[in-house]
Design an enzyme around this catalytic site. Structure first.
Site, PDB file in Angstrom:
ATOM      1  N   ASP A   1      41.217  45.663  26.733  1.00 17.41           N
ATOM      2  CA  ASP A   1      39.783  45.872  26.496  1.00 17.41           C
ATOM      3  C   ASP A   1      39.028  44.538  26.566  1.00 17.41           C
ATOM      4  OD1 ASP A   1      41.530  45.576  24.391  1.00 17.41           O
ATOM      5  OD2 ASP A   1      40.357  46.706  22.936  1.00 17.41           O
TER       6      ASP A   1
ATOM      7  N   LYS B   1      48.214  46.080  25.858  1.00 15.15           N
ATOM      8  CA  LYS B   1      47.544  46.719  24.715  1.00 15.15           C
ATOM      9  C   LYS B   1      48.579  46.733  23.586  1.00 15.15           C
ATOM     10  CE  LYS B   1      44.038  49.044  22.961  1.00 15.15           C
ATOM     11  NZ  LYS B   1      42.771  48.383  22.594  1.00 15.15           N
TER      12      LYS B   1
ATOM     13  N   ASP C   1      45.141  49.115  37.841  1.00 17.04           N
ATOM     14  CA  ASP C   1      44.348  49.998  38.693  1.00 17.04           C
ATOM     15  C   ASP C   1      42.867  49.848  38.333  1.00 17.04           C
ATOM     16  OD1 ASP C   1      43.583  51.976  40.413  1.00 17.04           O
ATOM     17  OD2 ASP C   1      44.561  53.620  39.352  1.00 17.04           O
TER      18      ASP C   1
ATOM     19  N   ASP D   1      39.775  47.223  40.372  1.00 15.98           N
ATOM     20  CA  ASP D   1      38.519  47.756  40.919  1.00 15.98           C
ATOM     21  C   ASP D   1      37.321  47.079  40.267  1.00 15.98           C
ATOM     22  OD1 ASP D   1      39.817  49.416  42.644  1.00 15.98           O
ATOM     23  OD2 ASP D   1      38.617  51.179  42.147  1.00 15.98           O
TER      24      ASP D   1
ATOM     25  N   TYR E   1      51.826  56.453  35.687  1.00 10.51           N
ATOM     26  CA  TYR E   1      51.710  57.257  36.901  1.00 10.51           C
ATOM     27  C   TYR E   1      53.058  57.833  37.338  1.00 10.51           C
ATOM     28  CZ  TYR E   1      47.131  54.975  37.284  1.00 10.51           C
ATOM     29  OH  TYR E   1      45.871  54.513  37.043  1.00 10.51           O
TER      30      TYR E   1
END
Ligand code: NAD
Length: 352
Positions: free
Chosen positions: A223, A191, A247, A251, A141
Site C-alpha cells: 500500500d 504485505k 500486476d 500498470d 493467479y
C-alpha cells in the site's frame, strides 16, 4: 553471432509494430555483423481463427527451440466472448509457462521531453528510472484450491496465495544481480503485516540481502509502495514483488511515462531464452491505421539483445537512438505528434 528469433506478431497493431522492430534488428545485424534468423508464427486471436487454438503445440515448440521470442500483442473484440472455449490471453499464459519465464521486468524511464504527457507534475518525474520485477508464475493467479462452491448454503469463491521458497529465492537473486548493474538498491514490496506468504517473502529477501551486502535492501508494504509511486517515484530503483502486487504496481508505474506505447518488457527464466513484448495491448481502436507507436516494441527488442543474447552495446545503441529521436522531436500520435509508425521507426534507425 547467429541467433534464432521467433516472432509472434499477434493481433491488432501487433503485426505493424513487430514489422518495425524487425527493421531495427536488420540495421543492428548489418552494423554489428550478426545474423538474426527470424521465424514468424501465429499466436492469439489469429491463431484461434486459423488453428482453433490460441497457442498450438507446434508454435510453442518452435518458441522453445529458438534463442528468444519477440511478441507484439494479442486479443481484440472479435475474441472477447466470455463463453468462448479459448481466448487469446490463454495463449499468453501458456506461452509464459511453456517458456519457463518467471520474472517480468518492466523498466520505466520518463523522457524529459515527454514529462508534459504524464499525469504527474514534472518536478515529481525528475530522475525517474525504475525497474519493476514482477514474479510471474506463482501466487494468487496459480495457487490451489481455486474455484467456487456452496458452503453452509452460501456461494463461495476461493483463490489461494501460495509461494514456495525456491520461487522467491530465484526472483530475489535476479533482482540483486540486476541491482548491481544499477544503483545497488532493491525495494522488496510485500504485505508482511497481514499475509503469511509475504512474511516468507520478506524472510527470504532479508536472507539474500545479507548475501549481497553491497546492495541496499529495503522492505516496503504494497500500500505504501503504490502511494510512493505517485508521490515520489524517483526514490525507487529496482522494485521486486510477487505476482498480483506486481500486476497492479507495473500498470500504475507505466502511467508515469505518459504513453503505454513507449514501454517495453522482458520475461525471463533460468535460461537465456526470454519473452520480450511491449506492455500495451493490441489497441484495436488504431489497428490498421499505421499510427501505433513502435517504441515499446523496439525497446523490447533492445531488451532481448541485452538479456537473451548479451549484446549490451547493440541494446544500448537502440536505446540511445530512441532517446535522441525523442529529444530531437520525433513524436507519434500518442505522444502528441504526427509521425506514422514507419516514420517514427525511420527517426530511430537514422540515429543507430
Ligand atoms: P491497449 O493497450 O491495447 O490500448 C489502450 C489504449 O492505448 C488504446 O487507446 C490504444 O490505442 C492505446 N495504445 C496502446 N498501444 C499503443 C501504441 N503502441 N501506440 C499508440 N497508442 C497505443 O489496451 P486495451 O484497449 O484495454 O486492450 C485491447 C486488447 O488488447 C484487449 O483484447 C486486451 O485483452 C488485449 N491486451 C493484450 C495484452 C498483451 O498482448 N500482452 C496486454 C493488454 C491488453
Amino acid at each position: 553471432m547467429n541467433f534464432k528469433i521467433t516472432l509472434l506478431p499477434g493481433d491488432g497493431i501487433g503485426p505493424e509494430i513487430i514489422a518495425e522492430a524487425v527493421r531495427v534488428l536488420d540495421v543492428i545485424a548489418s552494423k554489428y555483423k550478426h545474423s538474426f534468423d527470424l521465424q514468424e508464427r501465429l499466436m492469439g486471436g489469429c491463431s484461434i481463427d486459423k488453428y482453433g487454438s490460441s497457442l498450438t503445440d507446434e508454435t510453442l515448440a518452435d518458441c522453445v527451440a529458438s534463442d528468444s521470442v519477440l511478441l507484439g500483442a494479442v486479443g481484440g473484440p472479435k475474441w472477447d466472448d466470455p463463453k468462448a472455449k479459448d481466448r487469446p490471453e490463454r495463449g499468453l499464459l501458456a506461452l509464459r509457462k511453456g517458456l519457463g519465464v518467471f520474472a517480468n521486468l518492466r523498466p520505466i524511464k520518463v523522457h524529459p521531453a515527454l514529462m508534459d504527457r504524464s499525469p504527474l507534475k514534472a518536478e515529481k518525474l525528475q530522475g525517474v528510472d525504475i525497474l519493476v520485477i514482477r514474479e510471474l508464475t506463482g501466487g494468487l493467479y496459480f495457487g490451489f484450491p481455486k474455484g467456487r462452491d456452496i458452503k453452509d448454503g452460501r456461494e463461495r469463491a476461493v483463490d489461494t496465495l501460495e509461494y514456495y521458497d525456491y520461487e522467491i529465492k530465484r526472483i530475489m537473486h535476479l533482482a540483486f544481480n540486476l541491482a548491481k548493474g544499477r544503483k545497488k538498491k532493491v525495494t522488496s514490496v510485500d504485505k508482511a503485516n497481514v499475509l503469511e506468504s509475504s512474511r516468507l517473502w520478506r524472510q527470504i529477501a532479508t536472507q539474500i540481502g545479507k548475501e549481497n551486502p553491497d546492495v541496499e535492501l529495503e522492505h516496503v508494504l504494497v500500500d505504501t509502495a503504490s502511494m510512493k509511486l505517485i508521490t515520489g517515484p524517483a526514490w525507487m530503483d529496482v522494485v521486486v514483488t510477487e505476482n498480483m502486487f506486481g500486476d497492479i504496481l507495473t500498470d500504475e508505474a507505466s502511467v508515469l511515462a505518459g504513453s503505454m506505447g513507449m514501454l517495453p518488457s522482458a520475461s525471463l527464466g533460468e535460461s537465456t531464452l526470454g519473452l520480450f513484448e511491449p506492455i500495451h495491448g493490441s489497441a484495436p481502436d488504431i489497428a490498421g491505421k499505421g499510427i501505433a507507436n513502435p517504441v515499446g516494441t523496439i525497446l523490447s527488442a533492445a531488451l532481448m539483445l541485452r538479456h537473451s543474447f548479451k549484446l549490451e552495446a547493440e541494446a544500448a545503441a537502440i536505446e540511445h537512438a530512441v532517446e535522441t529521436a525523442i529529444t530531437e522531436g520525433a513524436r507519434s500520435a500518442d505522444i502528441g505528434g504526427t509521425l506514422t509508425t514507419r516514420q517514427m521507426t525511420d527517426e530511430i534507425i537514422k540515429r543507430i
